[in-house]
Motif scaffolding. Structure first.
Motif, PDB file in Angstrom:
ATOM      1  N   GLU A 149       0.839  -1.205   0.000  1.00 21.39           N
ATOM      2  CA  GLU A 149       0.000   0.000   0.000  1.00 21.39           C
ATOM      3  C   GLU A 149       0.875   1.257   0.000  1.00 21.39           C
ATOM      4  OE1 GLU A 149      -3.702   2.097   2.430  1.00 21.39           O
ATOM      5  OE2 GLU A 149      -2.840   0.221   3.157  1.00 21.39           O
ATOM      6  N   LYS A 150       1.950   1.221   0.793  1.00 16.17           N
ATOM      7  CA  LYS A 150       2.863   2.362   0.858  1.00 16.17           C
ATOM      8  C   LYS A 150       3.539   2.588  -0.492  1.00 16.17           C
ATOM      9  CE  LYS A 150       6.781   1.944   3.122  1.00 16.17           C
ATOM     10  NZ  LYS A 150       7.795   1.896   4.220  1.00 16.17           N
ATOM     11  N   TYR A 151       3.983   1.510  -1.128  1.00 14.27           N
ATOM     12  CA  TYR A 151       4.618   1.623  -2.433  1.00 14.27           C
ATOM     13  C   TYR A 151       3.629   2.118  -3.477  1.00 14.27           C
ATOM     14  CZ  TYR A 151       8.540  -1.112  -0.567  1.00 14.27           C
ATOM     15  OH  TYR A 151       9.614  -1.550   0.157  1.00 14.27           O
ATOM     16  N   SER A 152       2.383   1.651  -3.373  1.00 14.47           N
ATOM     17  CA  SER A 152       1.352   2.066  -4.324  1.00 14.47           C
ATOM     18  C   SER A 152       1.110   3.576  -4.243  1.00 14.47           C
ATOM     19  CB  SER A 152       0.055   1.303  -4.049  1.00 14.47           C
ATOM     20  OG  SER A 152      -0.964   1.707  -4.933  1.00 14.47           O
ATOM     21  N   LYS A 153       1.063   4.091  -3.022  1.00 12.15           N
ATOM     22  CA  LYS A 153       0.875   5.539  -2.843  1.00 12.15           C
ATOM     23  C   LYS A 153       2.066   6.312  -3.398  1.00 12.15           C
ATOM     24  CE  LYS A 153      -2.073   5.218   1.264  1.00 12.15           C
ATOM     25  NZ  LYS A 153      -2.191   5.474   2.738  1.00 12.15           N
ATOM     26  N   MET A 154       3.268   5.774  -3.170  1.00 16.95           N
ATOM     27  CA  MET A 154       4.462   6.431  -3.686  1.00 16.95           C
ATOM     28  C   MET A 154       4.470   6.410  -5.215  1.00 16.95           C
ATOM     29  SD  MET A 154       7.258   8.062  -3.309  1.00 16.95           S
ATOM     30  CE  MET A 154       7.412   7.994  -1.528  1.00 16.95           C
ATOM     31  N   ALA A 155       4.026   5.305  -5.797  1.00 13.37           N
ATOM     32  CA  ALA A 155       3.974   5.203  -7.257  1.00 13.37           C
ATOM     33  C   ALA A 155       3.040   6.265  -7.839  1.00 13.37           C
ATOM     34  CB  ALA A 155       3.520   3.808  -7.671  1.00 13.37           C
ATOM     35  N   LYS A 156       1.942   6.525  -7.149  1.00 18.55           N
ATOM     36  CA  LYS A 156       1.006   7.550  -7.612  1.00 18.55           C
ATOM     37  C   LYS A 156       1.623   8.941  -7.492  1.00 18.55           C
ATOM     38  CE  LYS A 156      -3.128   4.863  -6.514  1.00 18.55           C
ATOM     39  NZ  LYS A 156      -4.298   4.725  -5.609  1.00 18.55           N
ATOM     40  N   LEU A 157       2.375   9.172  -6.404  1.00 20.02           N
ATOM     41  CA  LEU A 157       3.028  10.474  -6.224  1.00 20.02           C
ATOM     42  C   LEU A 157       4.083  10.714  -7.302  1.00 20.02           C
ATOM     43  CD1 LEU A 157       3.587  10.674  -2.344  1.00 20.02           C
ATOM     44  CD2 LEU A 157       2.130  12.167  -3.719  1.00 20.02           C
ATOM     45  N   LEU A 158       4.764   9.645  -7.684  1.00 19.43           N
ATOM     46  CA  LEU A 158       5.835   9.755  -8.678  1.00 19.43           C
ATOM     47  C   LEU A 158       5.327   9.537 -10.101  1.00 19.43           C
ATOM     48  CD1 LEU A 158       8.654   7.740  -6.861  1.00 19.43           C
ATOM     49  CD2 LEU A 158       8.390  10.222  -6.952  1.00 19.43           C
ATOM     50  N   SER A 159       4.006   9.407 -10.226  1.00 16.75           N
ATOM     51  CA  SER A 159       3.407   9.058 -11.518  1.00 16.75           C
ATOM     52  C   SER A 159       3.865   9.980 -12.638  1.00 16.75           C
ATOM     53  CB  SER A 159       1.878   9.104 -11.419  1.00 16.75           C
ATOM     54  OG  SER A 159       1.292   8.798 -12.658  1.00 16.75           O
ATOM     55  N   SER A 160       4.456   9.377 -13.669  1.00 15.00           N
ATOM     56  CA  SER A 160       4.969  10.116 -14.822  1.00 15.00           C
ATOM     57  C   SER A 160       5.311   9.108 -15.908  1.00 15.00           C
ATOM     58  CB  SER A 160       6.217  10.924 -14.438  1.00 15.00           C
ATOM     59  OG  SER A 160       6.906  11.341 -15.599  1.00 15.00           O
ATOM     60  N   SER A 181       0.401  -6.506  -9.567  1.00 18.21           N
ATOM     61  CA  SER A 181       0.668  -5.375 -10.472  1.00 18.21           C
ATOM     62  C   SER A 181      -0.632  -4.661 -10.822  1.00 18.21           C
ATOM     63  CB  SER A 181       1.352  -5.864 -11.759  1.00 18.21           C
ATOM     64  OG  SER A 181       2.609  -6.421 -11.492  1.00 18.21           O
ATOM     65  N   ASN A 182      -1.656  -5.426 -11.132  1.00 13.66           N
ATOM     66  CA  ASN A 182      -2.944  -4.846 -11.514  1.00 13.66           C
ATOM     67  C   ASN A 182      -3.605  -4.120 -10.344  1.00 13.66           C
ATOM     68  OD1 ASN A 182      -2.747  -5.871 -14.133  1.00 13.66           O
ATOM     69  ND2 ASN A 182      -3.727  -7.802 -13.575  1.00 13.66           N
ATOM     70  N   LEU A 183      -3.378  -4.627  -9.147  1.00 14.66           N
ATOM     71  CA  LEU A 183      -4.020  -4.033  -7.977  1.00 14.66           C
ATOM     72  C   LEU A 183      -3.329  -2.773  -7.475  1.00 14.66           C
ATOM     73  CD1 LEU A 183      -4.832  -7.233  -5.868  1.00 14.66           C
ATOM     74  CD2 LEU A 183      -6.508  -5.644  -6.852  1.00 14.66           C
ATOM     75  N   PHE A 184      -1.982  -2.733  -7.568  1.00 13.74           N
ATOM     76  CA  PHE A 184      -1.247  -1.683  -6.873  1.00 13.74           C
ATOM     77  C   PHE A 184      -0.542  -0.683  -7.781  1.00 13.74           C
ATOM     78  CE2 PHE A 184      -1.766  -5.027  -3.729  1.00 13.74           C
ATOM     79  CZ  PHE A 184      -2.206  -4.297  -2.627  1.00 13.74           C
ATOM     80  N   GLY A 185      -0.690  -0.787  -9.070  1.00 13.68           N
ATOM     81  CA  GLY A 185      -0.194   0.261  -9.959  1.00 13.68           C
ATOM     82  C   GLY A 185       1.309   0.353 -10.097  1.00 13.68           C
ATOM     83  N   MET A 186       2.016  -0.750  -9.894  1.00 13.36           N
ATOM     84  CA  MET A 186       3.444  -0.803 -10.157  1.00 13.36           C
ATOM     85  C   MET A 186       3.762  -2.212 -10.647  1.00 13.36           C
ATOM     86  SD  MET A 186       4.925  -0.759  -6.227  1.00 13.36           S
ATOM     87  CE  MET A 186       6.613  -0.484  -6.749  1.00 13.36           C
ATOM     88  N   GLU A 187       4.811  -2.357 -11.412  1.00 13.36           N
ATOM     89  CA  GLU A 187       5.115  -3.670 -11.971  1.00 13.36           C
ATOM     90  C   GLU A 187       5.799  -4.535 -10.918  1.00 13.36           C
ATOM     91  OE1 GLU A 187       6.510  -5.769 -16.090  1.00 13.36           O
ATOM     92  OE2 GLU A 187       6.733  -3.602 -15.854  1.00 13.36           O
TER      93      GLU A 187
END
Length: 220
Positions: A149-160, A181-187
């Motif tokens: 969950e923490k990584y997923s939030k960070m991925a959204k903050l760094l989204s580019s 990957s599908n659930l948390f938005g990072m590979e």
């Protein structure tokens, strides 16, 4: 360790389980394949040479046992609890750069600290860049559930389009990684698939030497 993880994982996890006490562990390998036995013994032998094990002995047929005890110093504990996977990630990327003959500007940052918009500190495992593309790579050998969950939030903050987040796991089937990957938005990748996927990521930066190679690449 990374390239042969599946062959040494049972022994690695047994040794890792004794890091808190430094006690010896006896690993029974009667049901191991000869390849697993060979790689496991080589793994322990290398750890012993580096003084990462305070004791190591292999009992041959008919016992087929490894007896090993970890050396409880901070360097060893840090390495065996997960730093080895970060080292593997960096080493694999460096090898791919050589293999693809990438002449673009590249750089690495290990364990950089960043400050989030709310003022909290956040430590990343590996940041790797090729020109404007940035690869953020986290690696976990256990307890990844608490970090997703923490990584997923960070991925959204760094989204580019230029930032590519990855999470490398051990002991998790790639089918499960695909669902994560599908659930948390990072590979999310199993360790055994990391090199292949990163090869495809870096392939566009491959240095082309001549017209024939360009033509062959286009055909491929």
């Amino acid at each position: 360790m990374g390239n042969n993880y599946s062959k040494i994982s049972a022994v690695y996890k047994a040794i890792k389980s004794k890091l808190s006490t430094g006690e010896s562990v006896r690993i029974y390998m009667r049901n191991f394949t000869q390849e697993e036995i060979g790689y496991s013994c080589q793994f322990c032998h290398n750890l012993y040479k580096l003084t990462f094990l305070s004791y190591y002995k292999y009992l041959k047929s008919p016992k087929y046992q490894i007896i090993a005890a970890p050396n409880r110093i901070p360097l060893v504990i840090n390495f065996l609890t997960g730093h080895w996977l970060e080292c593997y990630v960096v080493n694999e990327i460096e090898e791919l750069i050589k293999k693809l003959n990438i002449n673009k500007e590249t750089s690495f940052l290990l364990n950089p600290q960043i400050i989030l918009p709310n003022g909290d500190d956040f430590e990343l495992d590996v940041l790797f860049s090729v020109e404007e593309d940035i690869y953020w790579i986290e690696s976990k050998t256990s307890d990844y559930h608490h970090y997703l969950e923490k990584y997923s939030k960070m991925a959204k903050l760094l989204s580019s389009e230029k930032v590519h987040p990855f999470l490398i796991l051990t002991d998790v089937p790639q089918q499960t990684c695909n669902k994560l990957s599908n659930l948390f938005g990072m590979e999310v990748l199993n360790i055994e698939n990391f090199s292949e996927v990163m090869f495809e990521e870096l392939k566009p930066y491959k240095t082309i030497h001549n017209t024939e190679e360009i033509t062959n690449s286009e055909i491929d």
